[in-house]
Design a protein around this motif. Structure first.
Motif: not given
Length: 611
Positions: A158-161, A268-271, A274-277, A348-352
């Protein structure tokens, strides 16, 4: 339920017995000091470190000092762990086992259980009777051990999203993650305390109310900074406090502390992963934001449905459930409202990245254009079609903007071939200045930007340029250093267009970086720095670098006219320039404050934030 030894060896009634465990009001035996509250203390320490580093450490201490300080602190930490381990091994750990009783907080006092083991069948009967008398029993369905993993996974996701949504779909903001992470850590501090546990239903209600408000805000207030920032901060605080209070409420007995902590860490690692990678690879836009809203709404709905508190009236519970259900409806509407003018989305990793159609008013009237956005920043637009407008520069790169670096160079006016280096590709707008025998070399780190700029379905500046156009993929500073090692010819004009987004690459704005730029300029060359940035005032940086390198500095403000965007450029050269355009306002350097230029080893750009 089975009765097991309840106290350490010795007299359980002795005040000197440190391991004595007393029953609470519902018969649940817990240590007199709640070890789980230390989790709130540890997150408070994380919050202090989070706020101290960018403001107190990074600007004043060099990287070497930081590294040695961290290494020393790590050794001290390991030593403290060794001391604790040795002390525990020497004294022994009290064999405290907790009587399994219903995890509840009733208003009536429970009977005092015997401290030693008794008949298992009678103990089970006593526990079942006490469970019936406990008015506020927590439902078993909301106390499953798998929730130790699921709840922190959801809160971290949720934080990452929310962070990606705010920085991509709304507006790029430097240090944005600091504010949101502060709210997140604060939710752990509140959640793992009596305020969180006793007010669990209140936090659930606040989360239920915040969710639809955030949906409406995402659809209605668009890119308005302050309303979105306020909504997203409140959303993280309320929703994550609810999840963490729930997590604290279902904490197990002390014997399961390690598994509980492991579940929190793994979740926490899984969440976060999932959001960052995973999300940037799977999704072409920020789909994790509506996913996070929907998942949090379902969590609130399940919680309110299963936990029936006597103090909460049925109509109040039903009202909150309707609010949560409205969130799901608004999320579905938010997902469906994808603009019809969007031609391409990629991520991708650099954004949308987003390519879209837009009608603009130019000198010849209404003009259809295609434009490229990276997150919330416009990176160029081009007139649609094959007409003469499609050959002209636009946005920040017209004659009133970046084009001044070219038309004011002696080689451009006398027809001599030029070598032009440009850090940051965008859609390759400045390639339209290219002439036969010129070389334009673009340095770009994002491969998707290169693919879009070379796709003639969207943009044709690179394809239509009369100059030889090269794109060098990778970090610009490393590529410039490699060119210096190889002894390649220097550039007549070097354009730095890497500062207009949300996060200015620090390593491209240090003294060592500007030394490299100066070294890669041919005699009589011009270094053009684009510093149009919403949140950072980079004029002091350019002033400091010009003074350090002994260069003439010319700053210009160009207005917004037609297809040209308002822009701020600074041109540095080893000789005086005659700015041949009256449509720009020159910067009065006496009104620009003086700073110490940052270095690779020590420095920060936080002091340049606009207030």
């Amino acid at each position: 339920a089975r009765a097991v030894p309840l106290v350490p060896r010795g007299d359980a009634n002795s005040a000197d017995c440190p391991g004595a465990v007393a029953p609470d009001e519902c018969g649940r035996h817990t240590p007199s000091r709640d070890v789980y509250r230390l989790y709130a203390v540890s997150n408070l320490g994380s919050l202090a470190g989070l706020l101290a580093y960018p403001f107190l450490v990074e600007p004043f201490l060099s990287l070497n000092v930081q590294w040695y300080g961290f290494s020393t602190a790590l050794v001290l930490y390991a030593g403290l762990i060794a001391i604790v381990a040795r002390h525990t091994s020497a004294t022994g750990t009290p064999s405290v086992a907790i009587r399994r009783a219903p995890p509840c907080h009733g208003s009536e006092a429970a009977p005092d259980y015997p401290s030693q083991a008794s008949d298992p069948r009678s103990a089970a009967h006593d526990l079942r009777a006490d469970a019936r008398t406990c008015r506020d029993a927590f439902p078993p369905a909301l106390s499953r051990p798998w929730l130790w993993f699921a709840l922190p996974a959801l809160s971290t996701f949720f934080l990452n999203a929310v962070t990606v949504h705010l920085s991509s779909d709304v507006t790029p903001i430097p240090m944005l993650w600091t504010l949101l992470l502060t709210a997140f850590l604060g939710s752990y501090v509140i959640g793992f305390s009596k305020v969180g546990e006793k007010g669990l239903i209140v936090w659930a209600g606040l989360a239920a109310l915040a969710l639809p408000s955030a949906c409406v805000g995402a659809m209605r207030i668009s890119r308005s900074l302050l309303p979105n920032l306020a909504l997203c901060t409140a959303l993280i605080l309320f929703c994550c406090t609810f999840l963490h209070s729930w997590l604290y409420r279902i904490r197990p007995d002390a014997a399961s502390l390690t598994r509980f902590y492991l579940g929190i860490a793994a979740g926490g690692a899984a969440g976060g992963a999932s959001a960052a990678l995973l999300a940037p690879v799977v999704f072409d836009r920020v789909w994790e934001f509506p996913i996070a809203l929907s998942t949090a709404a379902l969590a609130c709905l399940c919680f309110l449905q299963l936990w029936r508190r006597p103090g909460l009236r049925r109509w109040q519970t039903g009202g909150l459930q309707m609010v949560v259900a409205s969130t799901l409806f608004l999320v579905s509407h938010m997902v469906r409202q994808d603009g019809q003018d969007v031609l391409l989305r990629t991520r991708n990793f650099y954004g949308c990245l987003r390519v879209s159609l837009a009608n603009k008013i130019g000198m010849d009237g209404l003009i259809s254009t295609t434009q490229l956005h990276h997150n919330g920043t416009l990176h160029g637009l081009q007139a649609y079609g094959d007409g003469p407008q499609a050959k002209r520069p636009t946005t920040y790169y017209g004659i009133p903007g970046g084009g001044l670096a070219l038309i004011n160079h002696a080689n451009y006016t006398n027809g001599t071939p030029m070598r032009v280096g440009l850090i940051g590709l965008g859609i390759g707008t400045m390639a339209c200045y290219g002439r036969t025998n010129d070389l334009y070399r673009f340095y770009e780190i994002n491969p998707q930007v290169v693919a879009i700029a070379r796709d003639t379905r969207w943009f044709s500046y690179l394809a239509d340029s009369r100059a030889a156009v090269e794109t060098v993929l990778g970090d610009a500073r490393k590529n410039l250093e490699a060119e210096r090692v190889r002894g390649e010819p220097r550039h007549d004009v070097l354009v730095i267009d890497a500062y207009s987004g949300d996060a200015v690459p620090y390593h491209l704005a240090t003294r060592e970086a500007f030394d490299l730029y100066r070294d890669r300029l041919a005699p009589g060359g011009i270094l053009a720095v684009h510093i149009s940035n919403w949140h950072l005032d980079l004029l002091p940086l350019c002033k400091a670098m010009a003074g350090r390198l002994g260069l003439y500095a010319y700053g210009t403000h160009s207005p917004r006219t037609g297809l040209f965007s308002a822009a701020i450029w600074v041109f540095l050269s080893d000789h005086p320039l005659a700015i041949k355009n009256s449509g720009v306002a020159l910067v009065e350097w006496n009104n620009v404050r003086t700073i110490t230029p940052p270095a690779d080893e020590k420095g920060s750009l936080i002091g340049l934030l606009r207030h």
